[in-house]
Design an enzyme around this catalytic site. Structure first.
Site, PDB file in Angstrom:
ATOM      1  N   ARG A 132      17.213   7.985  -4.191  1.00  0.00           N
ATOM      2  CA  ARG A 132      15.995   8.893  -3.768  1.00  0.00           C
ATOM      3  C   ARG A 132      16.219  10.287  -3.975  1.00  0.00           C
ATOM      4  O   ARG A 132      15.537  11.186  -4.211  1.00  0.00           O
ATOM      5  CB  ARG A 132      14.928   8.538  -2.974  1.00  0.00           C
ATOM      6  CG  ARG A 132      14.217   7.105  -3.265  1.00  0.00           C
ATOM      7  CD  ARG A 132      12.984   7.006  -2.240  1.00  0.00           C
ATOM      8  NE  ARG A 132      13.474   6.604  -0.916  1.00  0.00           N
ATOM      9  CZ  ARG A 132      13.835   5.804  -0.309  1.00  0.00           C
ATOM     10  NH1 ARG A 132      13.670   4.476  -0.833  1.00  0.00           N
ATOM     11  NH2 ARG A 132      13.998   5.973   0.935  1.00  0.00           N
TER      12      ARG A 132
ATOM     13  N   LYS B 264      24.325   8.806   2.762  1.00  0.00           N
ATOM     14  CA  LYS B 264      24.122   7.690   1.776  1.00  0.00           C
ATOM     15  C   LYS B 264      25.095   8.118   0.317  1.00  0.00           C
ATOM     16  O   LYS B 264      25.631   7.045  -0.052  1.00  0.00           O
ATOM     17  CB  LYS B 264      22.768   7.519   1.198  1.00  0.00           C
ATOM     18  CG  LYS B 264      21.846   6.991   2.301  1.00  0.00           C
ATOM     19  CD  LYS B 264      20.304   6.771   2.021  1.00  0.00           C
ATOM     20  CE  LYS B 264      19.563   6.342   3.223  1.00  0.00           C
ATOM     21  NZ  LYS B 264      17.982   6.235   2.637  1.00  0.00           N
TER      22      LYS B 264
ATOM     23  N   ASP C  11      13.337   7.891  -8.259  1.00  0.00           N
ATOM     24  CA  ASP C  11      12.445   7.426  -7.240  1.00  0.00           C
ATOM     25  C   ASP C  11      11.322   6.436  -8.044  1.00  0.00           C
ATOM     26  O   ASP C  11      10.996   6.583  -9.149  1.00  0.00           O
ATOM     27  CB  ASP C  11      11.783   8.395  -6.706  1.00  0.00           C
ATOM     28  CG  ASP C  11      10.791   8.041  -5.312  1.00  0.00           C
ATOM     29  OD1 ASP C  11      10.444   6.902  -5.236  1.00  0.00           O
ATOM     30  OD2 ASP C  11      10.789   8.922  -4.217  1.00  0.00           O
TER      31      ASP C  11
ATOM     32  N   VAL D  75      16.952  -3.144  -8.718  1.00  0.00           N
ATOM     33  CA  VAL D  75      17.108  -3.661  -7.094  1.00  0.00           C
ATOM     34  C   VAL D  75      16.140  -2.731  -6.330  1.00  0.00           C
ATOM     35  O   VAL D  75      15.649  -3.061  -5.104  1.00  0.00           O
ATOM     36  CB  VAL D  75      18.297  -3.456  -6.589  1.00  0.00           C
ATOM     37  CG1 VAL D  75      18.575  -4.314  -5.099  1.00  0.00           C
ATOM     38  CG2 VAL D  75      19.335  -4.073  -7.671  1.00  0.00           C
ATOM     39  N   ALA D  76      15.717  -1.534  -6.472  1.00  0.00           N
ATOM     40  CA  ALA D  76      15.124  -0.552  -5.555  1.00  0.00           C
ATOM     41  C   ALA D  76      13.468  -0.983  -5.272  1.00  0.00           C
ATOM     42  O   ALA D  76      12.956  -1.581  -6.348  1.00  0.00           O
ATOM     43  CB  ALA D  76      14.740   0.788  -6.395  1.00  0.00           C
TER      44      ALA D  76
ATOM     45  N   TYR E  55       3.831  -5.448   0.784  1.00  0.00           N
ATOM     46  CA  TYR E  55       5.285  -6.066   0.188  1.00  0.00           C
ATOM     47  C   TYR E  55       5.172  -7.189  -0.620  1.00  0.00           C
ATOM     48  O   TYR E  55       5.588  -7.350  -1.809  1.00  0.00           O
ATOM     49  CB  TYR E  55       6.363  -6.278   1.330  1.00  0.00           C
ATOM     50  CG  TYR E  55       7.632  -6.651   0.852  1.00  0.00           C
ATOM     51  CD1 TYR E  55       8.455  -5.820   0.463  1.00  0.00           C
ATOM     52  CD2 TYR E  55       8.110  -7.929   0.920  1.00  0.00           C
ATOM     53  CE1 TYR E  55       9.802  -6.125  -0.049  1.00  0.00           C
ATOM     54  CE2 TYR E  55       9.444  -8.320   0.430  1.00  0.00           C
ATOM     55  CZ  TYR E  55      10.163  -7.515   0.043  1.00  0.00           C
ATOM     56  OH  TYR E  55      11.475  -7.798  -0.439  1.00  0.00           O
TER      57      TYR E  55
ATOM     58  N   LYS F 200       5.886  -7.181  -4.428  1.00  0.00           N
ATOM     59  CA  LYS F 200       7.034  -8.038  -5.444  1.00  0.00           C
ATOM     60  C   LYS F 200       6.451  -8.776  -6.114  1.00  0.00           C
ATOM     61  O   LYS F 200       7.042  -9.174  -7.425  1.00  0.00           O
ATOM     62  CB  LYS F 200       7.822  -8.763  -4.379  1.00  0.00           C
ATOM     63  CG  LYS F 200       8.532  -7.805  -3.193  1.00  0.00           C
ATOM     64  CD  LYS F 200       9.297  -6.743  -4.065  1.00  0.00           C
ATOM     65  CE  LYS F 200      10.674  -7.286  -4.470  1.00  0.00           C
ATOM     66  NZ  LYS F 200      11.543  -6.218  -5.242  1.00  0.00           N
TER      67      LYS F 200
ATOM     68  N   GLY G 111      15.814 -15.363  -1.254  1.00  0.00           N
ATOM     69  CA  GLY G 111      15.546 -15.810   0.108  1.00  0.00           C
ATOM     70  C   GLY G 111      15.788 -14.529   1.033  1.00  0.00           C
ATOM     71  O   GLY G 111      16.142 -13.347   0.659  1.00  0.00           O
ATOM     72  N   LEU G 112      15.479 -14.808   2.524  1.00  0.00           N
ATOM     73  CA  LEU G 112      15.617 -13.857   3.323  1.00  0.00           C
ATOM     74  C   LEU G 112      17.095 -13.473   3.359  1.00  0.00           C
ATOM     75  O   LEU G 112      17.907 -14.373   3.616  1.00  0.00           O
ATOM     76  CB  LEU G 112      15.060 -14.212   4.717  1.00  0.00           C
ATOM     77  CG  LEU G 112      15.239 -13.387   5.972  1.00  0.00           C
ATOM     78  CD1 LEU G 112      14.294 -12.138   5.439  1.00  0.00           C
ATOM     79  CD2 LEU G 112      14.687 -14.052   7.122  1.00  0.00           C
TER      80      LEU G 112
END
Length: 343
Positions: free
Chosen positions: A37, A44, A64, A84-85, A171, A175, A203-204
């Site tokens: 971003r 980063k 972004d 992936v963002a 979220y 998704k 998964g988590l």
């Protein structure tokens, strides 16, 4: 083509999953275009530029989700794209009415960029198992007895769901809707050809982080019982209520699954990614037995014991196998938290 001739794009390059994926891709010889971003954020940018082989094969771009046209430049000339963002909060002011609208529009624009580039063979989208609830249409009273790729979260039940908050609701909605949208490109003919699209509903995600200064948000949920963190534990319980149990997976297995999907000659469709399907009580009792010095409270040792099976075998049928079991995932989360001073 040789690996060094293959260019791949990874969006959200400074995130927990993306940073680990970029490191693996560089180590395996790929040239990587990574988006962030803000290229002025040295914490980063500097980390990514210090990765092995980054000087020769990593190119950074500013892009972004809320300005999706910016993804044209990093995608140009690439052969594979990993989207992936993830935006976690709605930006105001914005041209979009909600986080979900922004996320869906970004997914559509990235798919269009892949088609316009004329070099992209496959778009691989990082989704979440939170988009794959085994709930029936009448809500929490009708959890199915298995969970697989046929499951889609019925979003109309979310507002009154146990442990829900605005963050979790936004979220899950973003998704779920963006995964549905991006998978539609497997059936769409645009500019004379089809784009291969894969979604990996993960998964988590736990395990150690290549981002040395912090524990990821998902790993913080996994260790919430050790930290006696009510907010993160409520997120864990929300996942458990929505999905029956808690699917967990190591970040290294997640990255390997992404690269596995890149390396298949032809590959499309939706795949769930998890190595374990456990209850919150299972996790709490493991911590009690393994880390008695951390004094897990009794309230974390009890919870629902549902007989719901993990029914997804699509990715394993293709030849992929996770390397990290429940113990390794939980232990690596603890190790990471101790290393950075969070435990």
């Amino acid at each position: 083509m040789e690996k060094e001739e293959l260019k791949v794009c990874v969006t959200g390059g400074s995130g927990y999953i993306a940073a680990s994926l970029i490191k693996k891709l560089l180590l395996q010889g790929y040239t990587v275009h990574a988006t962030l971003r803000n290229l002025k954020d040295e914490s980063k940018v500097g980390f990514l530029r210090r990765l092995p082989h980054a000087e020769a094969r990593l190119v950074l771009f500013e892009a972004d989700v809320y300005e999706p046209l910016a993804f044209q430049a990093p995608i140009h000339g690439c052969h594979f794209v990993f989207h992936v963002a993830t935006a976690f909060q709605h930006h105001q002011p914005s041209q979009y009415k909600s986080l979900t609208e922004a996320t869906v529009e970004a997914a559509k624009e990235i798919a269009k960029c892949c088609i316009k580039a004329k070099t992209v063979r496959r778009l691989i989208y990082t989704s979440s198992v939170l988009a794959a609830s085994p709930l029936g249409d009448d809500g929490a009273t009708s959890l199915k007895d298995f969970k697989d790729e046929s499951c889609w979260t019925p979003l109309h039940h979310l507002p009154n769901f146990p442990y829900i908050n605005d963050y979790l609701k936004n979220y899950v909605e973003s998704k779920t809707e963006s995964e549905r949208e991006i998978l539609r490109y497997n059936e769409r003919k645009e500019d004379g050809g089809l784009l291969e699209v894969v979604s990996l509903a993960c998964g988590l995600v736990g395990g150690d982080s290549v981002l040395n200064a912090s524990v990821s948000g998902s790993a913080m949920v996994i260790i919430s019982q050790l930290k006696d963190s009510e907010m993160e534990f409520h997120s864990m319980r929300f996942i458990e209520e929505l999905l029956g149990k808690i699917p967990i997976v190591h970040v290294q297995d997640v990255c390997d699954a992404h690269i596995f999907c890149l390396q298949k000659p032809s590959f499309t469709g939706r795949f769930l990614v998890a190595s374990s399907y456990v209850s919150s009580a299972d996790i709490g009792n493991y911590y009690l037995q393994t880390y008695p010095e951390l004094h897990v409270k009794h309230k974390y040792l009890e919870g629902p014991r549902r007989d719901i099976k993990w029914g997804s075998t699509k990715l394993t049928d293709e030849g992929f196998a996770c390397k990290y079991d429940t113990k390794a995932i939980l232990d690596d989360c603890v190790r990471c938290a101790r290393r950075v001073g969070d435990l």
